[in-house]
Enzyme design. Structure first.
Site, PDB file in Angstrom:
ATOM      1  N   THR A 109      20.576 -34.501 -67.892  1.00  7.71           N
ATOM      2  CA  THR A 109      21.305 -35.760 -68.007  1.00  7.71           C
ATOM      3  C   THR A 109      20.485 -36.964 -67.534  1.00  7.71           C
ATOM      4  O   THR A 109      19.776 -36.882 -66.538  1.00  7.71           O
ATOM      5  CB  THR A 109      22.591 -35.674 -67.170  1.00  7.71           C
ATOM      6  OG1 THR A 109      23.328 -34.551 -67.631  1.00  7.71           O
ATOM      7  CG2 THR A 109      23.435 -36.911 -67.297  1.00  7.71           C
ATOM      8  N   GLY A 119      21.763 -31.707 -59.830  1.00  8.60           N
ATOM      9  CA  GLY A 119      22.026 -31.236 -58.473  1.00  8.60           C
ATOM     10  C   GLY A 119      20.759 -30.748 -57.814  1.00  8.60           C
ATOM     11  O   GLY A 119      19.808 -30.349 -58.490  1.00  8.60           O
ATOM     12  N   GLU A 121      29.113 -30.007 -68.061  1.00  5.69           N
ATOM     13  CA  GLU A 121      28.993 -28.983 -69.108  1.00  5.69           C
ATOM     14  C   GLU A 121      29.744 -29.396 -70.376  1.00  5.69           C
ATOM     15  O   GLU A 121      30.370 -28.583 -71.036  1.00  5.69           O
ATOM     16  CB  GLU A 121      29.490 -27.612 -68.607  1.00  5.69           C
ATOM     17  CG  GLU A 121      28.736 -27.057 -67.416  1.00  5.69           C
ATOM     18  CD  GLU A 121      27.234 -26.963 -67.646  1.00  5.69           C
ATOM     19  OE1 GLU A 121      26.801 -26.925 -68.799  1.00  5.69           O
ATOM     20  OE2 GLU A 121      26.504 -26.975 -66.637  1.00  5.69           O
TER      21      GLU A 121
END
Lengths: 669, 663
Positions: A149, A188, A432
């Protein structure tokens, strides 16, 4: 056995069980332990899960006590500490990956992206790359992340802007972030922890763009953890939750990596710059399907079941106002409006548990087929996993919020556990794959299958019903008829077929009237989303009913599950009457019958509400809630926990601001 | 930096002047001017600047809030701002729409003294409280009881020998829990307790209780007080607990303007309790206004961001479109925009009606109060539920970035969401409205006429002359005409009120007790109340259109009003179908018209949120900035994150490195 289960659930008891909660457990119509075993997939699975949970909860490093009082920095540090300790523990205990330990930790652990890093190398890497990187990752010689992303692009992957330009002279890729919106954002573990990442970039060779490809990139030194040259990275700042995770940003300035770092199971760049595609790309879809199905259980159903447990236990402890004059104040769960909030959530938790089993099974079959190089099941799997990911995350997120608000003021205290469950689960509606986009993917599949079915061509099993549009009316004659699965399944089927066929017709009309295909699609997207939801809802109801059919009749299990199935189905009709009344399939009088049956069921299930959440078998430590613990000593616990709040140490605000204010010496400020 | 090109284009394409609409929302150009004047006063004041609150711990946020509140009180007086609405603006700009520790002192403690204290008590307490030597809170809610006031357990027992009340928290559940400003800030509290005198319980009464030592701020002997810990938002507020053990206060500390306890313990009953309705109506009207404002803020952020964000493709080969061009995105956001406008007008209506009626209170005419009280209960619940869900929808419409605190929406949500619970739990509020509806229905069936917003029930009795009931009545609904849609909503409300009333009667016929029958019908009753409120909102929005003189503004508001009404029908199609108000074919037309309206509103979307006129500082959102320079500023914002204070986080040395060495 029963005693063991109680001890397991209760964990750290303050004392005796609140009589209001104890009395609820006396009258269970079914065997709780057996239902737990059913949910776990067998008594042996229950035993193993409990053993792992006990091992984790007895280890002070994994304690979540005081978690609600910690800052973002403290949460992050604790998560790193736990992740490191978990590796040691797993090694000691001989646990395998993907066991119940993640659930036991409630996900409050760092390096979750490390797994994704490893999985993507396994799936997308060549044998040589797997042999090089996987052992390093397994031994934690490096810590991986997964950088897809960007600031400017999420679900729409083709739009990503990071570039990887191949330089034949040096046999390297040159990675760049050409503009601010191309900066990697959200991955993350990337803000502070990761040393490496799989980064997705547009591949350019000799000035030609070949689309998005994955590359392994080192971002931090393995010696002192400082950033590598050309790399800017950091934490993206506070979020609604996931404070323990260092979601990060990454900015690349002419970073060079060797040619061998492009993951090349499916595409390769030869030394001279020749681009070679090999094998099927379809497998990529399969990875997304895997992730979407796997998140349903841990990230969505578990927190949803926890929220139900907390709200329902609290609702039999909390007494408020009177139902009969002169009597004791009533348990709030005895109010019809409270039942109408909570019991449909409970039914949905069970419904989606069985939906998840159905998806898992379908997935396993699909996986076996793919190994035989048969990709026929992929479109159906992709459609179902996308649709259900959206429907289940959306429903459960709303459900957790309903549970929160059903706990009155105390629900808003972090000590109730509900705010954290809510802020965490709601992220699942976005990650997701954003839900609306996923539903439109399911809709695309439905429309395609509907057209095929109408033309008499074969379609996958889950959509064969689309060919069988009946123009009948609902045959129910009285309210009891609506407790018959045949009746309500048919109603759901009718609604799903109607929405799909109407939308397909509308699309065709528009196209025939000269509207361009993509414009026609955009003009129908609101309806398409509704059709996809109706399809998933129909499958969920049908699957629940079929599961109940097959359950053991002993120990009252089948009977209570049948009630929940009925409630799930009728709640869906009751809260969306328009879809069922439209075109007169269900009459106004029949809708009154639905309402009557639905409200009757609430009173029936009310009696088993507490045993039904006990069967989820969460320990007190796992719930981490002052309102939802097994013993129901709600008020005592709330008071004790509040006193531990750091705000109850004398605040500097008094000396600095309050004192001058109170003493009227404000002007000195 | 210049304004983002997309936003510039949007603003240029608007068909109306946003300022004119702002004036309507503010209640006239003069109000707008004054609001902006106060806004500038606060936002340009260096004393009110501080670090981004998202990066501060809870203690630091409390400290900042206390600092600003202290200065705020001083400056309000310095500037001579005394009008309640102007004070509200000032406070809202200082605290950027967040709660603050003196809220209860200013909003409850002082007003309660004014309305319920005797002149003698006002002499003793009001000026010290006004000068902030006394900081007070209002301690009503207990751990075990909230909305159901009669269940409160705190006791105040009168001791004639010493002429004192003895206050006690007899159980854990009786501990006062949640009052704002109680934890750390206040040194006094107005405590609600069950009054016992001469061995009898006289029900709930209010007492002024000192809780902390003046000077040292230490809790007084017999008082246990503290903060209830972290919550979902409200970090600036020290919501507290209070436990009292045989704590004595003089007889004169009971608020005795109405009820009294004489020195010998004789209890003197109050004349009327209707007056307390007034305060509740007022507070609920504030919540309706707050629903509108909070939803407006979320819409501003989501719509501006949707005009800046480009994603995917609509037409093959063309550049990525603004996400606001996707029908699904419009379908998420525009009905909420219409809702925000609807709620603004409802809030203004309640406020005006309240002011008109409270004028009557002093002249003695309270006849309209029960209806307003019943109506505001339901509207408070309806608007706060809807706004709550709407804010979340706005956040999700911003994709992943909505989840970051830099979007500002998480903060709007956590600040707003408790209003579904405080000042009366929403379901209970809906049932209060239902009680009034049932009462009105009974009146009508017994041949009496009812007035006001429920007067449509009168038609029910006229219907009874014919054999068919209201459901079978055929209304010719014109889906392009707001007035006609008001009629459709009216029919739906009538049908659901009647249906609930009949179900209630059926339960009573089963010889159930009144309470039991009520409980068994409560799901129906809530639906009836919702339908009633929905009708009122559509009606008020439609009525507002007639007051708009500017043609361009009138046109755009009419479209919003139509969208609000039609979207509500589409979402609740079952009610309209079941009652035979609309046919399936008409519902299909409604659905189609909703989609057409989305396209009609699209060119004005940004101008419509600009009209809300939120200053960037007040909005507190990187995604919703007026200039639309989103991505650059997200990066700037993130660099300030506490995790970024050092380049290598200390946990690397503490945990990561040792692990890597061991494995």
């Amino acid at each position: 056995l029963k005693g063991n289960a109680v001890r397991y659930s209760q964990g750290s008891a303050l004392g005796s069980v609140n009589p209001d909660l104890a009395s609820e457990r006396q009258t269970a119509s079914f065997c709780v332990e057996r239902l737990t075993a059913l949910l776990d997939g067998g008594a042996e699975q229950t035993r193993i899960r409990r053993a792992v949970v006990e091992a984790i909860e007895s280890d002070p490093v994994f304690s979540r006590e005081n978690q609600y009082f910690q800052t973002q920095n403290e949460r992050y540090e604790a998560a790193v500490r736990k992740a490191v300790h978990l590796q040691k523990k797993m090694h000691e205990m001989g646990w395998t990956e993907n066991g119940p330990e993640y659930k036991a930790l409630s996900g409050d652990v760092a390096f979750l992206l490390h797994r994704v890093f490893m999985r993507s190398i396994s799936v997308l890497g060549s044998d040589k790359q797997v042999a090089k990187w996987i052992p390093l990752a397994t031994q934690h010689k490096l810590i991986g992340s997964y950088a897809q992303t960007e600031l400017g692009h999420g679900t729409y992957l083709q739009g990503l802007e990071t570039t990887a330009v191949f330089d034949t002279a040096t046999q390297e890729f040159i990675l760049n972030t050409p503009k601010i919106s191309a900066m990697k954002w959200w991955p993350g573990d990337m803000g502070r922890s990761a040393t490496h990442t799989v980064v997705f970039a547009q591949l350019y060779i000799h000035g030609k763009c070949y689309g998005i490809h994955p590359f392994i990139l080192q971002i931090r030194s393995l010696q002192d953890h400082s950033l590598c040259p050309g790399i800017t990275a950091g934490d993206i700042g506070p979020k609604m939750n996931f404070e323990h995770t260092d979601n990060g940003y990454l900015l690349l300035k002419s970073v060079r990596i060797p040619r061998e770092n492009m993951l090349s199971k499916f595409c390769e760049v030869r030394p001279d710059g020749t681009y070679v595609r090999q094998g099927s790309q379809q497998i990529n879809y399969f990875t997304m399907t895997t992730v979407r199905i796997s998140l349903i259980s841990d990230e969505v159903l578990t927190p949803f079941m926890k929220a139900c447990t907390i709200a329902i236990r609290y609702s039999v402890v909390r007494r408020q106002s009177k139902l009969k004059p002169g009597e004791q104040e009533a348990k709030i769960l005895d109010y019809q409006t409270q039942q109408e909030k909570l019991l449909p959530q409970l039914a949905a938790a069970y419904a989606f548990h069985f939906t998840n089993n159905y998806l898992q099974e379908l997935f396993n079959r699909g996986y076996a087929e793919i190994h035989r190089k048969n990709f026929d099941m992929l479109p159906e799997l992709h459609a179902l996993s996308s649709g259900f990911k959206a429907v289940i995350t959306q429903h459960c997120t709303a459900g957790v919020e309903i549970c929160l608000r059903a706990c009155g003021g105390h629900g808003y205290s972090l000590l109730s556990g509900l705010p954290s469950l809510y802020t965490k689960i709601l992220a699942s509606c976005i990650y997701e794959g954003e839900n609306t986009i996923l539903l439109l993917q399911t809709a695309r599949f439905l429309i395609k299958c509907f057209m095929a079915a109408s033309a008499g061509q074969p379609v996958p099993p889950s959509v064969t019903y689309l060919a069988a549009m009946k123009h009948g009316k609902c045959p129910a004659k009285n309210k009891l008829d609506f407790l018959s699965p045949d009746i309500y399944i048919e109603a759901y089927q009718h609604a799903a077929v109607r929405l799909t066929s109407n939308t397909a017709a509308k699309l065709q009309d528009l196209i025939q009237s000269g509207v361009k295909k993509h414009d026609a699609w955009n003009q129908c997207t609101v309806q398409l989303v509704q059709a996809a939801k109706a399809h998933c809802h129909y499958i969920a109801v049908k699957n629940f009913a079929e599961t109940v059919e097959k359950l053991e009749t002993k120990a009252g299990i089948q009977k209570i599950m049948k009630h929940l199935c009925d409630l799930f189905a009728l709640h869906g009709i009751f809260s969306n009457t328009g879809a069922f009344l439209h075109d007169g399939y269900t009459s106004a009088a029949q809708m009154d019958m639905v309402t009557a049956s639905y409200l009757d069921l609430l009173a029936v299930i009310r009696k088993d509400a507490v045993p039904l959440v006990d069967a989820f078998d969460f320990t007190d430590k796992c719930l981490n809630s002052a309102l939802g613990s097994y013993d129901g000593q709600v008020y005592q616990r709330l008071y004790e926990w509040a006193q531990k709040s750091p705000t109850n140490q004398m605040s500097p605000a008094y000396e600095r601001y309050l004192k001058p204010l109170l003493h009227n010496t404000l002007s000195k400020l | 930096m210049s304004v983002n090109a997309d936003l510039r284009k949007e603003r240029a394409a608007a068909t109306f002047q946003p300022e004119l609409l702002t004036h309507i929302l503010d209640g006239g150009p003069e109000r707008t001017r004054r609001r902006k004047e106060i806004e500038a006063l606060v936002l340009n004041d260096p004393d009110f600047q501080h670090e981004d609150l998202n990066f501060l711990s809870r203690s630091q946020r409390y400290e900042q809030a206390i600092r600003k509140s202290s200065l705020m009180v001083m400056k309000l007086r310095e500037y001579g701002i005394a009008d309640p609405e102007e004070i509200y603006w000032f406070k809202s700009f200082v605290h950027r729409g967040r709660p603050e520790p003196l809220d209860l002192h200013l909003g409850m403690f002082l007003p309660t003294l004014l309305t319920q204290a005797t002149p003698e008590q006002q002499d003793r307490f009001f000026m010290p409280a006004w000068n902030l030597e006394i900081i007070g809170t209002y301690a009503q809610t207990e751990m075990g009881h909230g909305t159901h006031l009669r269940g409160l357990e705190t006791t105040a027992t009168y001791d004639p020998s010493t002429q004192e009340f003895i206050l006690n928290s007899p159980t854990v559940t009786s501990i006062k829990w949640w009052p704002g400003g109680l934890g750390k800030t206040s040194n006094h509290a107005i405590v609600l307790a069950q009054l016992y005198t001469q061995g009898q319980c006289k029900g709930l009464h209010a007492f002024i209780v000192p809780i902390r030592q003046l000077g040292t701020h230490e809790p007084l002997p017999g008082i246990t007080v503290g903060d209830i810990g972290p919550k979902f938002g409200y970090d600036e507020m020290d919501n507290g607990y209070l436990k009292m053990d045989n704590f004595r206060i003089p007889r004169e500390n009971m608020l005795m303007k109405y009820a009294q306890v004489e020195p010998d313990g004789t209890y003197v009953k109050p004349v009327s309790d209707k007056l307390t309705y007034g305060t509740m109506v007022f507070i609920r009207s504030l919540i309706v206004g707050d629903s509108a404002r909070s939803l407006s803020r979320a819409c501003t952020i989501a719509i501006r961001y949707s005009a800046v964000r480009h994603q995917s493709e609509l037409k093959p080969g063309e550049p990525e479109p603004q996400i606001l061009d996707y029908q699904t995105q419009q379908y998420k956001l525009f009905p909420l925009l219409a809702t925000a406008y609807a709620f603004h007008f409802v809030g203004a209506y309640i406020k005006d009606t309240y002011h008109r009626i409270s004028g009557d209170i002093s002249t003695g005419d309270l006849s309209e109060l029960p209806e307003l009280h019943a109506l505001t209960a339901g509207l408070k619940a309806f608007t706060s539920w809807t706004a709550n869900a709407g804010i979340e929808e706005c956040r999700m419409a911003c994709g992943g970035h909505g989840y970051s605190r830099c979007s500002g929406i998480p903060d709007i949500y956590v600040t707003f969401t408790p209003s579904c619970t405080y000042e009366g739990e929403n379901t209970v509020m809906m049932l209060q409205t239902a009680r009034f509806l049932m009462k009105s229905y009974t009146q009508v069936t017994s041949g009496q006429q009812v007035t006001g917003m429920v007067s449509y029930l009168n038609d029910l009795s006229r219907q009874r002359i014919q054999p068919q009931h209201v459901a079978a009545r055929t209304v010719t609904v014109r889906i392009n005409d707001p007035t006609s849609l008001v009629e459709a909503y009216k029919s739906r409300a009538a049908r659901l009120v009647e249906s609930a009333a009949k179900n209630l009667q059926a339960e009573l016929n089963h010889r159930r007790s009144k309470e039991d029958a009520w409980n068994r019908t409560s799901v129906d009753l809530v639906r009836a109340s919702e339908a009633h409120c929905h009708y009122v909102i559509v009606k008020l929005f439609t009525a507002k259109l007639a007051e708009v003189s500017d043609a361009a503004v009138h046109a755009v508001l009419t479209n919003l009003c139509l969208l609000y009404a039609l979207f509500g029908i589409s979402r609740n199609a079952g009610d309209f179908l079941q009652a035979g108000i609309l046919t399936s074919a008409q519902i299909t037309q409604v659905n189609q018209h909703v989609k057409e309206l989305l396209a009609v509103i699209r060119p004005n979307a940004v101008a419509l949120v600009d009209s809300f006129d939120f200053h960037d500082v007040h909005l507190g959102s990187v995604l919703g900035r007026y200039d639309g320079n989103v991505y650059e500023n997200m990066f700037e914002w993130a660099k300030k994150s506490p995790l970024n204070k050092t380049q290598v986080h200390e946990s690397f040395h503490k945990h990561l490195k040792p692990m890597q060495a061991k494995l």
